[in-house]
Write an enzyme that holds these catalytic residues in place. Structure first.
Site, mmCIF file in Angstrom:
data_model
loop_
_atom_site.group_PDB
_atom_site.id
_atom_site.type_symbol
_atom_site.label_atom_id
_atom_site.label_comp_id
_atom_site.label_asym_id
_atom_site.label_seq_id
_atom_site.Cartn_x
_atom_site.Cartn_y
_atom_site.Cartn_z
ATOM 1 N N HIS A 157 2.791 -2.814 -13.107
ATOM 2 C CA HIS A 157 2.013 -3.500 -12.070
ATOM 3 C C HIS A 157 1.257 -4.711 -12.616
ATOM 4 C CE1 HIS A 157 2.066 0.250 -9.213
ATOM 5 N NE2 HIS A 157 3.224 -0.365 -9.309
ATOM 6 N N ASN A 172 8.111 -1.293 5.564
ATOM 7 C CA ASN A 172 7.066 -2.311 5.403
ATOM 8 C C ASN A 172 6.758 -2.649 3.940
ATOM 9 O OD1 ASN A 172 6.857 -2.400 8.189
ATOM 10 N ND2 ASN A 172 5.410 -0.691 8.182
ATOM 11 N N ARG A 196 11.138 -3.221 -10.221
ATOM 12 C CA ARG A 196 10.822 -2.119 -9.316
ATOM 13 C C ARG A 196 12.083 -1.423 -8.801
ATOM 14 N NH1 ARG A 196 8.453 -2.393 -3.473
ATOM 15 N NH2 ARG A 196 7.475 -0.361 -3.268
ATOM 16 N N HIS A 252 12.762 2.610 -8.687
ATOM 17 C CA HIS A 252 13.091 3.355 -7.470
ATOM 18 C C HIS A 252 14.445 4.032 -7.601
ATOM 19 C CE1 HIS A 252 10.119 2.021 -4.168
ATOM 20 N NE2 HIS A 252 9.550 1.909 -5.339
#
Ligand code: HEM
Ligand SMILES: *[C@@H]1O[C@H](CO)[C@@H](O)[C@H](O)[C@H]1NC(C)=O
Ligand SMILES: *[C@@H]1O[C@H](CO)[C@@H](O)[C@H](O)[C@H]1NC(C)=O
Ligand SMILES: *[C@@H]1O[C@H](CO)[C@@H](O)[C@H](O)[C@H]1NC(C)=O
Ligand SMILES: *[C@@H]1O[C@H](CO)[C@@H](O)[C@H](O)[C@H]1NC(C)=O
Length: 327
Positions: free
Chosen positions: A195, A97, A65, A69
């Site tokens: 995912h 979060n 990930r 990003h």
């Protein structure tokens, strides 16, 4: 006069060709960029990454990930790794979060590489190589990573918020955001398959379980039996609990993700949205029907595409000494 005109047309064409190829994703990358300057770079990356992941397999997903990003904000140039400074809020603080993890692995790999070849291998390349090695360690595919990325000097929390697709993105938004990075609709559906590994905080999808449109309702695109299961794990307002995105096999890189999406059990609205476009839906159905006949190969290709987004090469940028700090 005619010759002059011809010459100036040719010159203009040359300028246009140079300009366009400079803008093209991936310009300046090559396989084995460090063959002469740091021949063991990729070995060191692989061994150091393996040391971390064999001890903590759940680190593999956040490492994949991180590369995503990085690439979607200012291109694959390591900006996701930079710390905030007195005057600047870095990308890292954009999603308090939904925290990114795995920075200690990148730092560990970087210092192992620096010991052997100081100042040679960029943090952006380390991210791309670590993501590849992490996927392979979860029984995913292997792909050759073109290298030669250099590191940027800017990281902005605001840019992270506008460039990264949110979990509630619809199919139109997703296609536009990927296209804006030079990625195709196929890349979108293939890379969403990332995912198949990892976890999500309840807060990334709990709107689908409670009060979806403000009438105390649930998301009709989410399987109602699955809603019952998810509600038992995620109480209203829970910001800290995490759930597996591919329950039972979140530590194996396989095509299960598409089976889940086809059963309307994709965790995010962005996962469910892949059924709202004929091309992405056909891909979901194909992988489901054929036990992922082409997924691993497709994923390798799309990861190479993603790794080319707006890279800095040649003399642009720098080779950071420490991945969290500009030189
Ligand atoms: C298509 C748009 C995408 C959206 C909207 C999206 C959104 C999200 C969200 C909301 C989370 C959970 C964060 C949390 O609550 O902790 C997540 C996790 C994850 N995403 Fe994506 N993502 C997208 C594409 C991708 C791509 C392209 C990749 C890689 C190829 C990727 C790999 C991952 C991984 C591995 C995790 C698990 C991280 C962990 O276990 O800590 N995602 N994503
Ligand atoms: C970057 O920030 C993290 C978290 O605040 C901190 O632990 C780390 O030491 C910082 N890195 C550097 C090189 O300052
Ligand atoms: C993030 O968590 C903090 C406290 O844990 C909470 O106050 C805040 O509202 C949360 N933000 C989001 C966007 O969920
Ligand atoms: C997708 O979301 C955008 C922005 O919220 C909205 O304008 C658009 O109508 C939505 N499209 C679809 C197909 O739902
Ligand atoms: C659901 O959303 C509506 C509109 O935002 C709000 O008025 C209501 O209090 C919410 N209900 C619950 C149970 O959170």
């Amino acid at each position: 006069m005619a010759t002059l005109k011809l010459l100036s047309v040719l010159f203009l064409q040359l300028v246009v060709v140079l300009f366009v190829s400079d803008l093209a994703n991936g310009y300046g990358l090559q396989l084995g960029f460090y063959k002469k300057t740091c021949p063991n770079a990729e070995d060191i990356v692989r061994k150091t990454t393996a040391q971390y992941i064999s001890r903590a397999p759940t680190l593999a997903a956040p490492l994949l990930r991180l590369h995503f990003h990085d690439c979607f904000v200012r291109g694959c140039e390591g900006s996701v790794l930079l710390n905030s400074t007195k005057n600047n809020q870095a990308e890292k603080v954009a999603f308090p979060n939904l925290s990114l993890r795995g920075f200690q692995v990148i730092d560990g790999v970087k210092s192992a590489v620096e010991k052997v070849c100081p100042g040679v291998v960029s943090c952006a390349d380390i991210l791309a190589l670590v993501a590849r090695d992490a996927v392979l360690m979860l029984k995913g595919p292997f792909w050759e990573v073109p290298t030669g990325r250099r590191d940027g000097r800017v990281s902005s929390a605001k840019e992270a918020l506008t460039n990264l697709p949110p979990p509630f993105a619809n199919i139109t938004q997703l296609k536009t955001m990927f296209l804006g990075k030079g990625l195709s609709v196929k890349d979108l559906v293939v890379l969403s398959g990332g995912h198949t590994i990892g976890n999500s905080h309840c807060s990334s999808f709990s709107n689908r379980l409670y009060n979806f449109t403000g009438k105390g309702d649930t998301d009709p695109k989410l399987d109602s039996n699955y809603i019952v299961k998810l509600k038992s794990k995620c109480k209203p307002g829970d910001l800290t609990t995490i759930v597996e995105m591919d329950p039972g096999s979140f530590k194996t890189f396989d095509e299960d993700y598409y089976t889940l999406v086809a059963k309307r059990r994709g965790l995010f609205e962005s996962d469910a949205a892949l059924l709202d476009d004929s091309e992405t839906k056909a891909y979901v159905k194909l992988q489901t029907a054929t036990y992922g006949s082409t997924f691993l190969k497709d994923f390798s290709e799309s990861m190479v595409n993603m790794g080319k987004i707006q890279v800095l090469t040649g003399m642009a940028g720098e080779i950071r000494k420490h991945c969290a700090l500009v030189n």
